[in-house]
Motif scaffolding. Sequence first.
Motif, PDB file in Angstrom:
ATOM      1  N   ARG A 370       0.837  -1.209   0.000  1.00  0.00           N
ATOM      2  CA  ARG A 370       0.000   0.000   0.000  1.00  0.00           C
ATOM      3  C   ARG A 370       0.866   1.251   0.000  1.00  0.00           C
ATOM      4  O   ARG A 370       0.585   2.214  -0.721  1.00  0.00           O
ATOM      5  N   ILE A 371       1.933   1.252   0.805  1.00  0.00           N
ATOM      6  CA  ILE A 371       2.819   2.433   0.856  1.00  0.00           C
ATOM      7  C   ILE A 371       3.476   2.659  -0.502  1.00  0.00           C
ATOM      8  O   ILE A 371       3.575   3.797  -0.976  1.00  0.00           O
ATOM      9  N   ARG A 373       2.283   1.782  -3.382  1.00  0.00           N
ATOM     10  CA  ARG A 373       1.257   2.283  -4.314  1.00  0.00           C
ATOM     11  C   ARG A 373       0.968   3.760  -4.063  1.00  0.00           C
ATOM     12  O   ARG A 373       0.877   4.565  -4.997  1.00  0.00           O
ATOM     13  N   GLU A 374       0.800   4.151  -2.783  1.00  0.00           N
ATOM     14  CA  GLU A 374       0.486   5.543  -2.467  1.00  0.00           C
ATOM     15  C   GLU A 374       1.619   6.472  -2.875  1.00  0.00           C
ATOM     16  O   GLU A 374       1.385   7.563  -3.415  1.00  0.00           O
ATOM     17  N   GLU A 375       2.864   6.052  -2.625  1.00  0.00           N
ATOM     18  CA  GLU A 375       3.990   6.914  -2.990  1.00  0.00           C
ATOM     19  C   GLU A 375       4.126   7.028  -4.510  1.00  0.00           C
ATOM     20  O   GLU A 375       4.493   8.078  -5.029  1.00  0.00           O
ATOM     21  N   GLU A 377       1.583   6.866  -6.555  1.00  0.00           N
ATOM     22  CA  GLU A 377       0.498   7.771  -6.958  1.00  0.00           C
ATOM     23  C   GLU A 377       0.876   9.225  -6.678  1.00  0.00           C
ATOM     24  O   GLU A 377       0.584  10.120  -7.478  1.00  0.00           O
ATOM     25  N   ARG A 378       1.505   9.445  -5.527  1.00  0.00           N
ATOM     26  CA  ARG A 378       1.974  10.799  -5.204  1.00  0.00           C
ATOM     27  C   ARG A 378       2.996  11.268  -6.228  1.00  0.00           C
ATOM     28  O   ARG A 378       2.969  12.417  -6.674  1.00  0.00           O
ATOM     29  N   SER A 416     -10.464   7.514  -3.841  1.00  0.00           N
ATOM     30  CA  SER A 416      -9.079   7.101  -4.034  1.00  0.00           C
ATOM     31  C   SER A 416      -8.123   7.821  -3.091  1.00  0.00           C
ATOM     32  O   SER A 416      -6.988   7.389  -2.885  1.00  0.00           O
ATOM     33  N   TYR A 417      -8.578   8.926  -2.520  1.00  0.00           N
ATOM     34  CA  TYR A 417      -7.720   9.729  -1.655  1.00  0.00           C
ATOM     35  C   TYR A 417      -8.171   9.679  -0.198  1.00  0.00           C
ATOM     36  O   TYR A 417      -7.526  10.236   0.683  1.00  0.00           O
ATOM     37  N   GLN A 420      -5.745   8.279   2.563  1.00  0.00           N
ATOM     38  CA  GLN A 420      -4.651   9.191   2.932  1.00  0.00           C
ATOM     39  C   GLN A 420      -5.170  10.308   3.832  1.00  0.00           C
ATOM     40  O   GLN A 420      -4.483  10.732   4.768  1.00  0.00           O
ATOM     41  N   GLN A 423      -5.715   8.683   7.267  1.00  0.00           N
ATOM     42  CA  GLN A 423      -4.438   8.308   7.864  1.00  0.00           C
ATOM     43  C   GLN A 423      -3.736   9.508   8.492  1.00  0.00           C
ATOM     44  O   GLN A 423      -2.981   9.376   9.454  1.00  0.00           O
ATOM     45  N   ASN A 455      -5.053  18.247  -1.414  1.00  0.00           N
ATOM     46  CA  ASN A 455      -3.669  18.081  -0.979  1.00  0.00           C
ATOM     47  C   ASN A 455      -3.160  19.330  -0.263  1.00  0.00           C
ATOM     48  O   ASN A 455      -2.432  19.238   0.740  1.00  0.00           O
TER      49      ASN A 455
END
Length: 562
Positions: A370-371, A373-375, A377-378, A416-417, A420, A423, A455
């Motif tokens: 997951r981390i 994937r999130e990074e 995406e970022r 999708s966000y 985050q 979290q 963001n």
Amino acid sequence: MSKKWRLTDRTRTLLTLELAIVLPAAALMGFSIYNLKHIQRNKAIEAAIQRDFSHVLKIAEKKSWERANDLLTPVLREFPSPEGDPSEIKAKLGHILSEHPEFAYAVLYDKKNNLLLSRIQPGRDWDKVFCGRTQDEVNMAAGWVGVEAPDMTKRLRLMAERGDQPVTFSGGWTLFENHQRTYWNVAFFIPPDVPKDRVTVAVVAFDEDYLRKNFLPAVMKDVLTSKSVVLMADENAPVMMIHAPKDSTPWVASPNWDGEEPEMERTFADVFPSLVLAIKYQGTTVADIGMKFLRFHYTVLAALCVLMVGGIWLTYRNVSREMNLARLKSDFVANVSHELRTPLALIRLYAETLELGRLTAKEKYQEYFRIIREESERLTALINNILDFSRIEAGRKEYEFKETNLADLVRSTLDSYRFQIEQNGFAFEENISCDIPPVIVDREAIARSLLNLVNNALKYSKDQKYIGVSLYRANSRVNLEVRDHGIGIAANEQEKIFEKFYRCGDPLVHNIKGSGLGLSLVRHIARAHGGEVLVESTPEKGSKFTIALPLDPGLRTAEVAA
């Protein structure tokens, strides 16, 4: 200890640009001021106008002579010879006067025949005042013409031998018993076909009323309206008048004569002796015109000084802006490098951990995936922002407009966000209205705008962690709002935040790495859809950003310049 001043490249560039503008402009203005002072000291303007006036008066005198000779020419040809019956001669004189009413009387003197005949203008027999006054003038002429005739005849023949018009003029003022003063003017010439050894003189006199009401006003009008007469006046037209010597009362004046003292005078030398021609500007003086000229040019110089100062200031501002932009671009490169380095480092770290197989719990594998994937995406979002900005700067940004269910687009983007957001410990509120009709938009661009705003809310919030997203219809528009309880934005910076690379002066903003492109892209996307992005914010109380999109697709544009 005070900081020592240094001549930096930026300061050197500014000084060079300012001197490039200031030195030529200052030299030009200095020369202009010197020239104006020189003109003022030497009274050059007044002298130039006086020369113009003198030229005009000479032209007026010349035109008077030409017009008088034109009137006399037919009379010279028709005037009778002294030979013949006196009654027939008087009849011919009467006929000439009838044909030429501009003359008051005619006299013929011949020494050989001891002949002196005269005739008063027959067209004025009804005017007793005219007849009485003219008869007095005839009697005076008869008293001296015989005495003057020999010298006059000799002078006229010499003029004819030189090729000049054999005509001389005499004139003056007569004061009658009733204290009325009149002007008389006579022309002398030799009748045609008179032998050279004979003393014969013809005399015709101009009618005073004709001179005062017709002849002289026509001359002045002709002179003042002539294209060959160039005078240094603008709205103040020149005016003229004629008066007797030692008497400034106008005898004849052009229209609009204001009664003030004339600027220049000239006494008639030939045709109309004892008449003085005068000229001036209407409603002003030559000295006033000179001062007006100087005041105008000093005003122009003052305006040029103001413009030069404004130009220096604009140059300074523009150069400073470009240098600040260059600095911001340098900061942007550093910030983007950091932004790229952080997700790449995390992706590499977790990927290496997974590759080495050091994890035993299945939950840890899922967390690492997951981390990563999130990074990623970022990282993708950051790269997309940079690419969009690059296309906008190059004028190549294009949008794919399609009919879209905006409510579904907003929900899917937030979903999708959402992880985050939660979290990071944010309270999240979503309000999507049910009456949103399909809207023609670029899905990817609108989603990116929403993510940029969310963001920003994540990055610039302190203790009160709240994000609210609303989608609702407002008349002919659809509003997409993002609210937070973050640090807020000062009123004087709320317009600047949409400029590329700009970042607020709040210390928290500078401690958080960012590209400074997010809000610039949001505004460009909103305007490309025919809408606008609005901001309402209070420092320390949060901000609300609203993307207002029109429902009518005709209001949008396919491309908007950056």
